[in-house]
Write a protein that holds these residues in place. Structure first.
Motif, PDB file in Angstrom:
ATOM      1  N   GLY A 199       0.770  -1.220   0.000  1.00  0.00           N
ATOM      2  CA  GLY A 199       0.000   0.000   0.000  1.00  0.00           C
ATOM      3  C   GLY A 199       0.807   1.278   0.000  1.00  0.00           C
ATOM      4  O   GLY A 199       0.246   2.343  -0.118  1.00  0.00           O
ATOM      5  N   ILE A 200       2.112   1.183   0.127  1.00  0.00           N
ATOM      6  CA  ILE A 200       2.911   2.404   0.082  1.00  0.00           C
ATOM      7  C   ILE A 200       3.376   2.665  -1.348  1.00  0.00           C
ATOM      8  O   ILE A 200       4.128   1.889  -1.896  1.00  0.00           O
ATOM      9  CB  ILE A 200       4.130   2.310   1.007  1.00  0.00           C
ATOM     10  CG1 ILE A 200       3.674   2.052   2.448  1.00  0.00           C
ATOM     11  CG2 ILE A 200       4.953   3.569   0.937  1.00  0.00           C
ATOM     12  CD1 ILE A 200       4.792   2.015   3.437  1.00  0.00           C
ATOM     13  N   PRO A 201       2.932   3.752  -1.936  1.00  0.00           N
ATOM     14  CA  PRO A 201       3.281   4.054  -3.326  1.00  0.00           C
ATOM     15  C   PRO A 201       4.791   4.220  -3.495  1.00  0.00           C
ATOM     16  O   PRO A 201       5.464   4.730  -2.590  1.00  0.00           O
ATOM     17  CB  PRO A 201       2.575   5.380  -3.602  1.00  0.00           C
ATOM     18  CG  PRO A 201       1.544   5.523  -2.549  1.00  0.00           C
ATOM     19  CD  PRO A 201       2.039   4.774  -1.363  1.00  0.00           C
ATOM     20  N   GLU A 202       5.276   3.820  -4.646  1.00  0.00           N
ATOM     21  CA  GLU A 202       6.695   3.968  -4.952  1.00  0.00           C
ATOM     22  C   GLU A 202       7.176   5.399  -4.755  1.00  0.00           C
ATOM     23  O   GLU A 202       8.245   5.643  -4.211  1.00  0.00           O
ATOM     24  CB  GLU A 202       6.958   3.553  -6.402  1.00  0.00           C
ATOM     25  CG  GLU A 202       7.481   2.151  -6.572  1.00  0.00           C
ATOM     26  CD  GLU A 202       8.760   1.926  -5.772  1.00  0.00           C
ATOM     27  OE1 GLU A 202       8.725   1.024  -4.921  1.00  0.00           O
ATOM     28  OE2 GLU A 202       9.756   2.636  -5.965  1.00  0.00           O
ATOM     29  N   ALA A 203       6.389   6.326  -5.237  1.00  0.00           N
ATOM     30  CA  ALA A 203       6.792   7.732  -5.141  1.00  0.00           C
ATOM     31  C   ALA A 203       7.001   8.143  -3.693  1.00  0.00           C
ATOM     32  O   ALA A 203       7.903   8.925  -3.378  1.00  0.00           O
ATOM     33  CB  ALA A 203       5.744   8.625  -5.811  1.00  0.00           C
ATOM     34  N   THR A 204       6.169   7.608  -2.836  1.00  0.00           N
ATOM     35  CA  THR A 204       6.318   7.914  -1.415  1.00  0.00           C
ATOM     36  C   THR A 204       7.585   7.282  -0.855  1.00  0.00           C
ATOM     37  O   THR A 204       8.347   7.937  -0.134  1.00  0.00           O
ATOM     38  CB  THR A 204       5.088   7.402  -0.634  1.00  0.00           C
ATOM     39  OG1 THR A 204       3.935   8.116  -1.072  1.00  0.00           O
ATOM     40  CG2 THR A 204       5.263   7.604   0.856  1.00  0.00           C
ATOM     41  N   VAL A 205       7.802   6.031  -1.184  1.00  0.00           N
ATOM     42  CA  VAL A 205       9.012   5.339  -0.715  1.00  0.00           C
ATOM     43  C   VAL A 205      10.257   6.122  -1.106  1.00  0.00           C
ATOM     44  O   VAL A 205      11.177   6.290  -0.314  1.00  0.00           O
ATOM     45  CB  VAL A 205       9.087   3.912  -1.296  1.00  0.00           C
ATOM     46  CG1 VAL A 205      10.425   3.271  -0.960  1.00  0.00           C
ATOM     47  CG2 VAL A 205       7.950   3.065  -0.791  1.00  0.00           C
ATOM     48  N   ALA A 206      10.242   6.642  -2.317  1.00  0.00           N
ATOM     49  CA  ALA A 206      11.406   7.379  -2.806  1.00  0.00           C
ATOM     50  C   ALA A 206      11.633   8.672  -2.024  1.00  0.00           C
ATOM     51  O   ALA A 206      12.742   9.195  -2.001  1.00  0.00           O
ATOM     52  CB  ALA A 206      11.246   7.686  -4.290  1.00  0.00           C
ATOM     53  N   ARG A 207      10.574   9.170  -1.396  1.00  0.00           N
ATOM     54  CA  ARG A 207      10.741  10.409  -0.628  1.00  0.00           C
ATOM     55  C   ARG A 207      11.061  10.173   0.836  1.00  0.00           C
ATOM     56  O   ARG A 207      11.558  11.074   1.520  1.00  0.00           O
ATOM     57  CB  ARG A 207       9.472  11.267  -0.745  1.00  0.00           C
ATOM     58  CG  ARG A 207       9.405  12.079  -2.021  1.00  0.00           C
ATOM     59  CD  ARG A 207       8.227  13.037  -1.977  1.00  0.00           C
ATOM     60  NE  ARG A 207       6.955  12.336  -1.954  1.00  0.00           N
ATOM     61  CZ  ARG A 207       6.237  12.043  -3.034  1.00  0.00           C
ATOM     62  NH1 ARG A 207       6.661  12.404  -4.213  1.00  0.00           N
ATOM     63  NH2 ARG A 207       5.093  11.392  -2.933  1.00  0.00           N
ATOM     64  N   LEU A 208      10.792   9.000   1.321  1.00  0.00           N
ATOM     65  CA  LEU A 208      11.042   8.726   2.741  1.00  0.00           C
ATOM     66  C   LEU A 208      12.482   9.030   3.152  1.00  0.00           C
ATOM     67  O   LEU A 208      12.698   9.639   4.203  1.00  0.00           O
ATOM     68  CB  LEU A 208      10.677   7.270   3.075  1.00  0.00           C
ATOM     69  CG  LEU A 208       9.182   6.945   3.055  1.00  0.00           C
ATOM     70  CD1 LEU A 208       8.941   5.493   3.467  1.00  0.00           C
ATOM     71  CD2 LEU A 208       8.409   7.882   3.968  1.00  0.00           C
TER      72      LEU A 208
END
Lengths: 274, 274
Positions: A15-24
């Motif tokens: 459920g965690i979008p790739e784009a979000t992971v890249a910003r973490l």
DNA sequence: ATGTCTTTGTGAACGCGTGCACAAAGATTG
DNA sequence: CAATCTTTGTGCACGCGTTCACAAAGACAT
């Protein structure tokens, strides 16, 4: 930017979008800085500014992780550092091998940003026997023959490839065969890997090329008027039909002659057709 | 991925989407390889495979540049190399300065991929007086004091920052003040620049962190069953309300303790201004 | 306890990017 | 010249990511 996710069409893992992971990692960096200054809490607005993103985006990103904020107050810095670290898997130790100890490989070995994030450089590998034993970043370079032993002994699952382009695929294949399932590729080549292996690539020259594109556009706008690309060059629309036919003459004069030269890597022809 | 375009919300310069621009260097690299093998034409299918993308995407990307293919045949390699080079602005010479000649800066100076694409390293700059005059990549390192002269003399519009994080913004400001309008940032910091200046960033450790995320997920899936993140850890959904209050206790036990340590990190500045 | 003020979390709209699928265009063969 | 075959160029639909805008939630003051 290091671009490039390969494989895995639209991985929205858990459920965690790739784009979000890249910003973490960005948030984590900003939070770590705040933590070192002993700042107890931050608002989404402040943190977003520190990370260089939109505050709404940040809040939405965090909402995928859970409700970690307190309305009217903001986010607890320490707690958030921990949550993001855990989400990214940085609370555990990741042994990493770096293959190809040239200039870049050596720079990576010396880079402090790895160790401080839970990445432990388990070994430095190079195919050149002359490199074997040489200390780089306080650690002896080992020969490729040792690869299997090193990877299995240390349980390495992440490999960094910093070899010349020609050797990259071969190294990649060996790493994958030995059980490595994540690869960070600095060599300017497309690596093909089986399903289940993640590849991310960083191409130094690609970034510059993208900058050059925008730079050219900026220069073109201020010099001449129109939206034309380069000043004093025919517009790209014209040579449509004559393209293919006319090109036949090109290789004779142009870049084809250059193919003989053993340049560092691929490059742009000096002369061109049409 | 070196990620990160800063500023410029949705730059679709002259109708070419950003995503397409970011892929052009990839196509160019694949085409150059074909050119060196004297391959006259390629189909979208073949080229797409070589560049590691979908063929439909490639065709659409090329359609933004114009109609450069021949139906039933494919694309003329030499001609396309030229068109893409021109579009990216690589047919002209781009003088570049590299600021911060540490391990990474030196590696960049030695990197062949720049010169072969029209990027000429005009100067290597370092703030350390001890570095001044030292040859790196066959070129003497120059002191920061020379910056203004170098940039104006060479007409530099692209700068590469490879300094420690703490110095990056300051260097950036100086570059911008001297007329540099494109910056490639390797320092792990968010740079703030005025309107009209492009910044792209490459953060080596961010890529690894993203890999770690996926690696953890892969490991979690095969070990335990559920989609849970780390095995044997409470789900992130629970600590909602007690989050902020309970957080006070968190630093004691968890990895939050890490925040205190002043790592070897080139990364987060030890001290920084408010 | 009540009201005010701040900041989060998210529903909804929008826009970009991607991929499918096919018609148009040209090469090639008979 | 007509038929067939290959490959491009693109209209269209879908999904992801971003952004806006606001209601809900809690802190804080009175």
């Amino acid at each position: 930017m290091a671009t490039g996710r390969t494989h895995r069409p639209a991985t929205r893992s858990r459920g965690i979008p790739e784009a979000t992971v890249a910003r973490l990692p960005l948030y984590l960096r900003a939070l770590t800085a705040l933590s070192e200054r002993s700042v107890p809490t931050v608002s989404s607005e402040e943190l977003a500014a520190a990370a260089g993103v939109n505050s709404a985006k940040l809040r939405k990103d965090f909402s995928y992780l859970g409700s970690y904020g307190t309305r009217g107050v903001g986010y607890d810095v320490e707690y958030l550092v921990y949550q993001i670290s855990r989400e990214l898997g940085l609370t555990q130790d990741w042994p990493v091998v770096i293959v190809g100890i040239g200039n870049l490989g050596a720079a990576l070995a010396n880079y402090g940003g790895f160790a401080s994030r839970g990445f432990r450089v388990a070994a430095l590998i190079d195919a050149d026997p002359a490199m074997a034993g040489k200390p780089v970043a306080g650690m002896p370079v080992q020969h490729t023959d040792e690869l299997e032993r090193i990877i299995t002994d240390n349980g390495v699952s992440i490999g960094v490839i910093a070899t010349p382009a020609g050797a990259a695929q071969q190294v990649c294949d060996r790493l994958v065969a030995l059980g490595v399932t994540s690869i960070l590729n600095f060599a300017p080549t497309v690596l093909s890997v089986p399903e289940g292996v993640d590849v991310r690539k960083v191409d130094l020259s690609i970034e510059l090329q993208i900058l050059a594109f925008h730079e050219q556009r900026k220069a073109g706008e201020e010099t001449s008027a129109g939206p034309g690309t380069a000043p004093a060059v025919s517009t790209p629309a014209t040579p449509a039909t004559p393209a293919a036919p006319a090109a036949g003459a090109a290789p004779a004069a142009g870049p084809a002659g250059r193919s003989g030269k053993g340049g560092p890597d691929g490059d742009v022809p000096a002369v061109m057709p049409a």
